[in-house]
Design a protein around this motif. Sequence first.
Motif, PDB file in Angstrom:
ATOM      1  N   UNK A   1      20.899  39.351  28.394  1.00 55.70           N
ATOM      2  CA  UNK A   1      20.794  39.147  27.198  1.00 55.70           C
ATOM      3  C   UNK A   1      19.623  38.412  26.977  1.00 55.70           C
ATOM      4  N   UNK A   2      18.875  38.260  25.574  1.00 49.34           N
ATOM      5  CA  UNK A   2      17.820  37.367  25.582  1.00 49.34           C
ATOM      6  C   UNK A   2      18.156  35.953  26.058  1.00 49.34           C
ATOM      7  N   UNK A   3      19.309  35.395  25.574  1.00 50.70           N
ATOM      8  CA  UNK A   3      19.479  34.041  25.802  1.00 50.70           C
ATOM      9  C   UNK A   3      20.436  33.716  27.097  1.00 50.70           C
ATOM     10  N   UNK A   4      20.675  34.947  27.621  1.00 48.16           N
ATOM     11  CA  UNK A   4      21.584  35.020  28.873  1.00 48.16           C
ATOM     12  C   UNK A   4      20.765  35.837  30.022  1.00 48.16           C
ATOM     13  N   UNK A   5      19.390  35.185  30.532  1.00 48.27           N
ATOM     14  CA  UNK A   5      18.900  36.028  31.670  1.00 48.27           C
ATOM     15  C   UNK A   5      19.600  35.889  32.693  1.00 48.27           C
ATOM     16  N   UNK A   6      19.507  36.879  33.663  1.00 47.73           N
ATOM     17  CA  UNK A   6      20.038  37.049  34.901  1.00 47.73           C
ATOM     18  C   UNK A   6      19.218  36.867  36.213  1.00 47.73           C
ATOM     19  N   UNK A   7      18.642  35.688  35.946  1.00 44.58           N
ATOM     20  CA  UNK A   7      17.296  35.212  37.161  1.00 44.58           C
ATOM     21  C   UNK A   7      17.949  34.725  38.296  1.00 44.58           C
ATOM     22  N   UNK A   8      17.153  34.514  39.080  1.00 45.33           N
ATOM     23  CA  UNK A   8      17.295  33.770  40.509  1.00 45.33           C
ATOM     24  C   UNK A   8      18.330  32.446  40.325  1.00 45.33           C
ATOM     25  N   UNK A   9      18.025  31.609  39.417  1.00 45.80           N
ATOM     26  CA  UNK A   9      18.558  30.424  39.259  1.00 45.80           C
ATOM     27  C   UNK A   9      20.197  30.612  38.836  1.00 45.80           C
ATOM     28  N   UNK A  10      20.411  31.479  37.782  1.00 45.60           N
ATOM     29  CA  UNK A  10      21.735  31.893  37.091  1.00 45.60           C
ATOM     30  C   UNK A  10      22.701  32.466  38.226  1.00 45.60           C
TER      31      UNK A  10
ATOM     32  N   UNK B   1      32.358  42.525  15.384  1.00 49.34           N
ATOM     33  CA  UNK B   1      31.109  43.045  16.122  1.00 49.34           C
ATOM     34  C   UNK B   1      31.445  42.793  17.851  1.00 49.34           C
ATOM     35  N   UNK B   2      30.673  43.753  18.579  1.00 50.06           N
ATOM     36  CA  UNK B   2      30.797  43.556  20.060  1.00 50.06           C
ATOM     37  C   UNK B   2      29.199  43.566  20.482  1.00 50.06           C
ATOM     38  N   UNK B   3      28.856  42.776  21.354  1.00 46.03           N
ATOM     39  CA  UNK B   3      27.381  42.763  21.989  1.00 46.03           C
ATOM     40  C   UNK B   3      26.644  41.702  21.373  1.00 46.03           C
ATOM     41  N   UNK B   4      25.319  41.422  21.761  1.00 47.78           N
ATOM     42  CA  UNK B   4      24.320  40.664  21.345  1.00 47.78           C
ATOM     43  C   UNK B   4      22.926  41.212  21.234  1.00 47.78           C
ATOM     44  N   UNK B   5      22.014  40.726  20.638  1.00 45.12           N
ATOM     45  CA  UNK B   5      20.721  41.258  20.507  1.00 45.12           C
ATOM     46  C   UNK B   5      20.734  42.517  19.921  1.00 45.12           C
ATOM     47  N   UNK B   6      21.328  42.511  18.764  1.00 41.67           N
ATOM     48  CA  UNK B   6      21.817  43.968  18.078  1.00 41.67           C
ATOM     49  C   UNK B   6      20.760  44.270  17.014  1.00 41.67           C
ATOM     50  N   UNK B   7      20.435  45.647  17.268  1.00 42.02           N
ATOM     51  CA  UNK B   7      19.588  46.203  16.408  1.00 42.02           C
ATOM     52  C   UNK B   7      20.706  46.863  15.235  1.00 42.02           C
ATOM     53  N   UNK B   8      20.435  46.527  14.141  1.00 45.46           N
ATOM     54  CA  UNK B   8      21.094  47.104  13.044  1.00 45.46           C
ATOM     55  C   UNK B   8      20.934  48.624  12.691  1.00 45.46           C
ATOM     56  N   UNK B   9      21.984  49.253  11.995  1.00 39.40           N
ATOM     57  CA  UNK B   9      21.825  50.740  11.476  1.00 39.40           C
ATOM     58  C   UNK B   9      21.967  50.565   9.985  1.00 39.40           C
ATOM     59  N   UNK B  10      20.805  51.051   9.382  1.00 35.14           N
ATOM     60  CA  UNK B  10      19.546  51.497   9.775  1.00 35.14           C
ATOM     61  C   UNK B  10      18.831  50.059  10.423  1.00 35.14           C
ATOM     62  N   UNK B  11      17.753  50.137  10.872  1.00 35.82           N
ATOM     63  CA  UNK B  11      17.147  49.183  11.870  1.00 35.82           C
ATOM     64  C   UNK B  11      16.486  48.027  10.864  1.00 35.82           C
ATOM     65  N   UNK B  12      16.750  46.756  11.097  1.00 34.68           N
ATOM     66  CA  UNK B  12      16.262  45.776  10.342  1.00 34.68           C
ATOM     67  C   UNK B  12      14.850  45.647  10.760  1.00 34.68           C
ATOM     68  N   UNK B  13      14.006  45.131   9.809  1.00 38.10           N
ATOM     69  CA  UNK B  13      12.663  44.994  10.322  1.00 38.10           C
ATOM     70  C   UNK B  13      12.438  43.555  11.046  1.00 38.10           C
ATOM     71  N   UNK B  14      13.300  42.589  10.955  1.00 33.10           N
ATOM     72  CA  UNK B  14      13.020  41.449  11.821  1.00 33.10           C
ATOM     73  C   UNK B  14      13.421  41.697  13.411  1.00 33.10           C
ATOM     74  N   UNK B  15      13.640  40.680  14.169  1.00 36.25           N
ATOM     75  CA  UNK B  15      14.036  41.193  15.621  1.00 36.25           C
ATOM     76  C   UNK B  15      15.643  41.211  15.754  1.00 36.25           C
ATOM     77  N   UNK B  16      16.023  41.907  16.800  1.00 34.23           N
ATOM     78  CA  UNK B  16      17.445  41.918  17.197  1.00 34.23           C
ATOM     79  C   UNK B  16      18.292  40.636  16.715  1.00 34.23           C
ATOM     80  N   UNK B  17      19.400  40.821  16.295  1.00 37.66           N
ATOM     81  CA  UNK B  17      20.167  39.605  16.174  1.00 37.66           C
ATOM     82  C   UNK B  17      21.078  39.290  17.337  1.00 37.66           C
ATOM     83  N   UNK B  18      20.927  38.218  17.471  1.00 42.16           N
ATOM     84  CA  UNK B  18      21.464  37.136  18.480  1.00 42.16           C
ATOM     85  C   UNK B  18      23.039  37.406  18.561  1.00 42.16           C
TER      86      UNK B  18
END
Length: 331
Positions: A139-148, A285-302
Amino acid sequence: MRYPLLAATALLLTAAAPATTTVAPRSRTFLLTCKAVVPTPVAGTKQLEFWMPVPHNDKNQDIRNLKIEAGAPYTVETDLYGNQILHLKPASVPIAPLTVTLTAQVTRREHLNLRATDDHAPAETEATDPNLKRWLAADRLVPLDAKIKAQAQEVVANAHATTPLAKARAIYEHVVSTVTYDKTGQGWGRGDIYYACDARRGNCTDFHAIVIGYCRALGIPARFSIGLPLPADRGRGEVKGYHCWAEFFTKETGWVPVDASEAAKNPDKRKYFFGAHDENRVEFTRGRDLTLVPKQAGPPLNYFVYPYAEADGQPIENVARTYTFEDVAEK
């Protein structure tokens, strides 16, 4: 002469096998009212859009007598995770506050997976989740990088955990032991895994960012859910804030519910909340970085638990919201 010996052997084997007790999940039925008020748009606004999560039916909750009152025609859409989303787009911009009220009767059942702590219990049964690969991704705020990944590996190595279930248990115990439920200062509540790992404090979103991130980093699917908590005492009242929780998946157990933040707040329930979610909640709801239906103009919701609105494509920050419940006697 062999038969008594065989019978005695069978009796000993039967006695040695651990008994699995069937536990009936608790349930709770209540009337839920969700009210949102969008302030009057500023002069010159050309378009207003509104979205609101609608609680859905699943294995753990039933939604009945759903009623929606709104000041304009609306639709209820479904996103790719199965989330139900109310969408409203007035033909003309309102010249007064827009009020949307949702009411429903909810029956929420305790979610138990006894296999999480008992190898002889039946595995959790649920239709195959079509988004299993998504629950292994960042997720945007939950990266799966080498440190994690290194942090997650260290946790399971210290616990000498080798199976997916044992690794998930080690992660849960680590988070409950080392993170404090504390909503002071700034930075908490976003589910930012780096904040949570560094500060070692936060709310449910922060706790489960670590649980989910570490599980995914080790190849264990884990998913995020959010909704409302209810006080354990039956009655009526207002719900002031949200609550979120997690599940992880192994082939041996199916989906296992965990609630690390509730375990940290209630140490006597630490064992319980690995393999269980109580009935004092409702999922939106389930999940993060959500795109609504219909799609919002702003960024995906945390995450999506509160109403969201846009004026000419820009988020409206001061949408008022009220949630109330009233328990119903179950027959």
